[in-house]
Design an enzyme around this catalytic site. Structure first.
Site, PDB file in Angstrom:
ATOM      1  N   GLU A  42     -67.437 -58.537  79.047  1.00  0.00           N
ATOM      2  CA  GLU A  42     -66.401 -57.651  78.648  1.00  0.00           C
ATOM      3  C   GLU A  42     -66.170 -56.343  79.314  1.00  0.00           C
ATOM      4  O   GLU A  42     -65.252 -56.081  79.625  1.00  0.00           O
ATOM      5  CB  GLU A  42     -66.083 -57.830  77.208  1.00  0.00           C
ATOM      6  CG  GLU A  42     -64.766 -57.013  76.589  1.00  0.00           C
ATOM      7  CD  GLU A  42     -64.224 -57.863  75.459  1.00  0.00           C
ATOM      8  OE1 GLU A  42     -65.072 -58.356  74.666  1.00  0.00           O
ATOM      9  OE2 GLU A  42     -62.912 -57.550  75.515  1.00  0.00           O
ATOM     10  N   HIS A  53     -54.968 -49.884  85.192  1.00  0.00           N
ATOM     11  CA  HIS A  53     -53.928 -49.075  84.462  1.00  0.00           C
ATOM     12  C   HIS A  53     -53.716 -47.829  84.472  1.00  0.00           C
ATOM     13  O   HIS A  53     -52.761 -47.138  84.350  1.00  0.00           O
ATOM     14  CB  HIS A  53     -54.265 -49.605  83.085  1.00  0.00           C
ATOM     15  CG  HIS A  53     -53.751 -51.027  82.711  1.00  0.00           C
ATOM     16  ND1 HIS A  53     -53.091 -51.465  81.623  1.00  0.00           N
ATOM     17  CD2 HIS A  53     -54.048 -52.210  83.575  1.00  0.00           C
ATOM     18  CE1 HIS A  53     -52.898 -52.794  81.637  1.00  0.00           C
ATOM     19  NE2 HIS A  53     -53.338 -53.344  82.862  1.00  0.00           N
ATOM     20  N   ASP A  69     -56.352 -40.872  88.456  1.00  0.00           N
ATOM     21  CA  ASP A  69     -57.031 -39.449  88.051  1.00  0.00           C
ATOM     22  C   ASP A  69     -57.853 -39.511  86.461  1.00  0.00           C
ATOM     23  O   ASP A  69     -58.253 -38.388  86.129  1.00  0.00           O
ATOM     24  CB  ASP A  69     -55.806 -38.522  87.663  1.00  0.00           C
ATOM     25  CG  ASP A  69     -54.904 -38.948  86.846  1.00  0.00           C
ATOM     26  OD1 ASP A  69     -54.960 -40.181  86.258  1.00  0.00           O
ATOM     27  OD2 ASP A  69     -53.815 -38.125  86.538  1.00  0.00           O
ATOM     28  N   SER A  71     -56.402 -39.871  83.770  1.00  0.00           N
ATOM     29  CA  SER A  71     -55.608 -39.785  82.650  1.00  0.00           C
ATOM     30  C   SER A  71     -55.621 -40.774  81.645  1.00  0.00           C
ATOM     31  O   SER A  71     -55.603 -40.283  80.292  1.00  0.00           O
ATOM     32  CB  SER A  71     -54.245 -39.586  82.969  1.00  0.00           C
ATOM     33  OG  SER A  71     -53.451 -40.769  83.573  1.00  0.00           O
ATOM     34  N   HIS A 185     -57.993 -61.248  88.509  1.00  0.00           N
ATOM     35  CA  HIS A 185     -58.041 -62.061  87.255  1.00  0.00           C
ATOM     36  C   HIS A 185     -58.799 -63.223  87.366  1.00  0.00           C
ATOM     37  O   HIS A 185     -59.208 -64.171  86.230  1.00  0.00           O
ATOM     38  CB  HIS A 185     -56.324 -62.611  87.224  1.00  0.00           C
ATOM     39  CG  HIS A 185     -55.474 -61.595  86.479  1.00  0.00           C
ATOM     40  ND1 HIS A 185     -54.292 -61.918  86.407  1.00  0.00           N
ATOM     41  CD2 HIS A 185     -55.767 -60.194  86.105  1.00  0.00           C
ATOM     42  CE1 HIS A 185     -53.850 -60.591  85.773  1.00  0.00           C
ATOM     43  NE2 HIS A 185     -54.796 -59.877  85.588  1.00  0.00           N
ATOM     44  N   ASP A 191     -57.288 -60.666  75.417  1.00  0.00           N
ATOM     45  CA  ASP A 191     -57.504 -60.412  73.917  1.00  0.00           C
ATOM     46  C   ASP A 191     -56.307 -60.458  73.067  1.00  0.00           C
ATOM     47  O   ASP A 191     -56.140 -60.404  72.032  1.00  0.00           O
ATOM     48  CB  ASP A 191     -58.276 -59.019  73.528  1.00  0.00           C
ATOM     49  CG  ASP A 191     -59.730 -59.213  74.060  1.00  0.00           C
ATOM     50  OD1 ASP A 191     -60.131 -60.377  74.073  1.00  0.00           O
ATOM     51  OD2 ASP A 191     -60.479 -57.885  74.199  1.00  0.00           O
ATOM     52  N   ASP A 203     -59.439 -68.016  84.161  1.00  0.00           N
ATOM     53  CA  ASP A 203     -59.923 -69.356  84.851  1.00  0.00           C
ATOM     54  C   ASP A 203     -61.252 -69.318  84.421  1.00  0.00           C
ATOM     55  O   ASP A 203     -61.712 -69.300  83.224  1.00  0.00           O
ATOM     56  CB  ASP A 203     -60.225 -68.950  86.518  1.00  0.00           C
ATOM     57  CG  ASP A 203     -61.416 -68.020  86.913  1.00  0.00           C
ATOM     58  OD1 ASP A 203     -62.235 -67.564  85.881  1.00  0.00           O
ATOM     59  OD2 ASP A 203     -61.640 -67.878  88.064  1.00  0.00           O
ATOM     60  N   ASP A 210     -64.912 -65.360  91.983  1.00  0.00           N
ATOM     61  CA  ASP A 210     -64.672 -66.660  93.061  1.00  0.00           C
ATOM     62  C   ASP A 210     -63.347 -66.842  93.290  1.00  0.00           C
ATOM     63  O   ASP A 210     -62.425 -66.103  92.720  1.00  0.00           O
ATOM     64  CB  ASP A 210     -65.522 -67.770  92.609  1.00  0.00           C
ATOM     65  CG  ASP A 210     -64.892 -68.109  91.063  1.00  0.00           C
ATOM     66  OD1 ASP A 210     -63.958 -67.669  90.699  1.00  0.00           O
ATOM     67  OD2 ASP A 210     -65.553 -69.308  90.772  1.00  0.00           O
TER      68      ASP A 210
END
Ligand code: HEM
Ligand SMILES: [Ca+2]
Length: 346
Positions: A42, A53, A69, A71, A185, A191, A203, A210
């Protein structure tokens, strides 16, 4: 510029720039303290999501955040409150003490590792823990972030393809680069999309980098993974019990602007690795003056390879594929034997 200079560090490791030698122990420290010694679990998955993000809060036209950066770590109190950052506080809470330890322990303090270097190094290391991943680049020397990114820069699974591609374009990415980045992904789980079922993967092989996700997103939906077949905003019917299909992934797989590149990734491990690596190299220096960064890619661990052909999950075949690319032949794939699986949470 192509001169190959090699330095052997005091520790015996080899790198192209002596300034990178001091980072090998930092990699070990991060592996031990963040990734349980080198797991594709995880923390690894969410370290990769965190780098996206953080970096995507940027515009090539200016007026947004500082890009890659750090942030999101430094100003976590602000950025974790954004709707698109749901669940991100888990990984900022996990990373903050490790980051602080690096800036406080005498051995590491002189390195002045910034939040940006930490977030993007952690993503490279975490990804490298997943078999099949490309070895991501790492550029060293980002200055500390000056301000949090503004809200509404991160795509959401409820967004249209047009709005998602517009946001990627605003940050400097083509539709194909957006598809390449979605290879992420393949090592991912949700979650907070459906809080009843934390750890629901995208997946059937969330521990392996993969191309299975590019196949499974195309398979006809049968159910929702939530209790009593319930769904949440941002999901569409999933092909497999225990698996979640994001609406955004599905729509991107079907859209004429992206469908052929999506399909081309299926069972093409080398293409997927190369395209993901290139797009990540761009993502992880968004907003940075790369002339001032040192290429320390040599410190990134070498991932285990994934060399098998991917397969349809048991009970699925070519008939279940929602083909959206009319011009490329669909790859021939075998089917795993047995009844349709239920994918366990990760
Ligand atoms: C169209 C753009 C994207 C959308 C709408 C999107 C949406 C999501 C959502 C809703 C989740 C689940 C969050 C949760 O419920 O916990 C997720 C997880 C994840 N995303 Fe994305 N994503 C996008 C692009 C990307 C990109 C570009 C990357 C990295 C390069 C990325 C990496 C990940 C990873 C690794 C996870 C799993 C995190 C974990 O297992 O802890 N995503 N994404
Ligand atoms: Ca996978």
């Amino acid at each position: 510029a192509n001169i190959n200079r090699r330095t052997t560090c005091a520790t015996g490791q080899v790198t192209s720039n002596a300034a990178c030698c001091a980072l090998f122990p930092v990699v070990d420290f991060i592996q031990e303290n963040l990734f349980d010694g080198g797991e594709c679990g995880e923390e690894a998955h969410s370290a990769l999501r965190l780098s996206f993000h953080d970096a995507i809060g940027f515009s090539i036209h200016g007026g947004k955040g500082g890009g890659a950066d750090g942030s999101i770590l430094q100003f976590a109190d602000v950025e974790t409150a954004f709707h698109a950052n749901g669940g991100i506080d888990d990984i900022t809470d996990r990373q903050t003490p490790v980051f602080q330890a690096l800036s406080q322990t005498p051995a590491f303090k002189p390195l002045n590792i910034s939040a940006g270097d930490f977030v993007h190094l952690a993503a490279a290391i975490g990804t490298a823990n997943c078999p099949g991943a490309p070895r991501l680049k790492f550029m060293f020397g980002r200055p500390p972030p000056v301000a949090p990114a503004p809200d509404l820069t991160i795509p959401e699974p409820t967004d249209s393809v047009t709005s998602i591609l517009a946001r990627f374009a605003d940050a400097g990415f083509s539709p194909s680069e957006a598809v390449a980045l979605l290879a992420s992904h393949t090592i991912a789980a949700a979650d907070v999309v459906d809080t009843n079922i934390p750890g629901t993967p995208f997946d059937s092989t969330a521990g392996t980098f993969d191309s299975q996700v590019f196949l499974e997103v195309l398979l006809k939906g049968r159910l929702f993974p939530g209790p009593n077949n319930s769904s949440q905003p941002g999901e569409v019917l999933s092909p497999l019990a225990g698996e979640m299909r994001l609406q955004s992934d599905f729509l991107i797989s079907q859209d004429p602007r992206t469908a052929c590149f999506w399909q081309a990734m299926i069972n093409n491990q080398q293409l997927m690795m190369a395209e993901f690596k290139a797009a990540m190299a761009k993502l992880q220096v968004l907003g940075q003056n790369t002339a001032k960064l040192i290429d320390c890619s040599d410190i990134v661990p070498v991932p285990q390879p994934f060399t098998q052909a991917i397969k349809y999950p048991a009970s699925f075949s070519r008939q279940d594929v929602q083909v959206a690319c009319p011009i490329l032949p669909f790859p021939n794939l075998a089917t795993v034997a047995g009844p349709a699986p239920t994918i366990p949470p990760v």
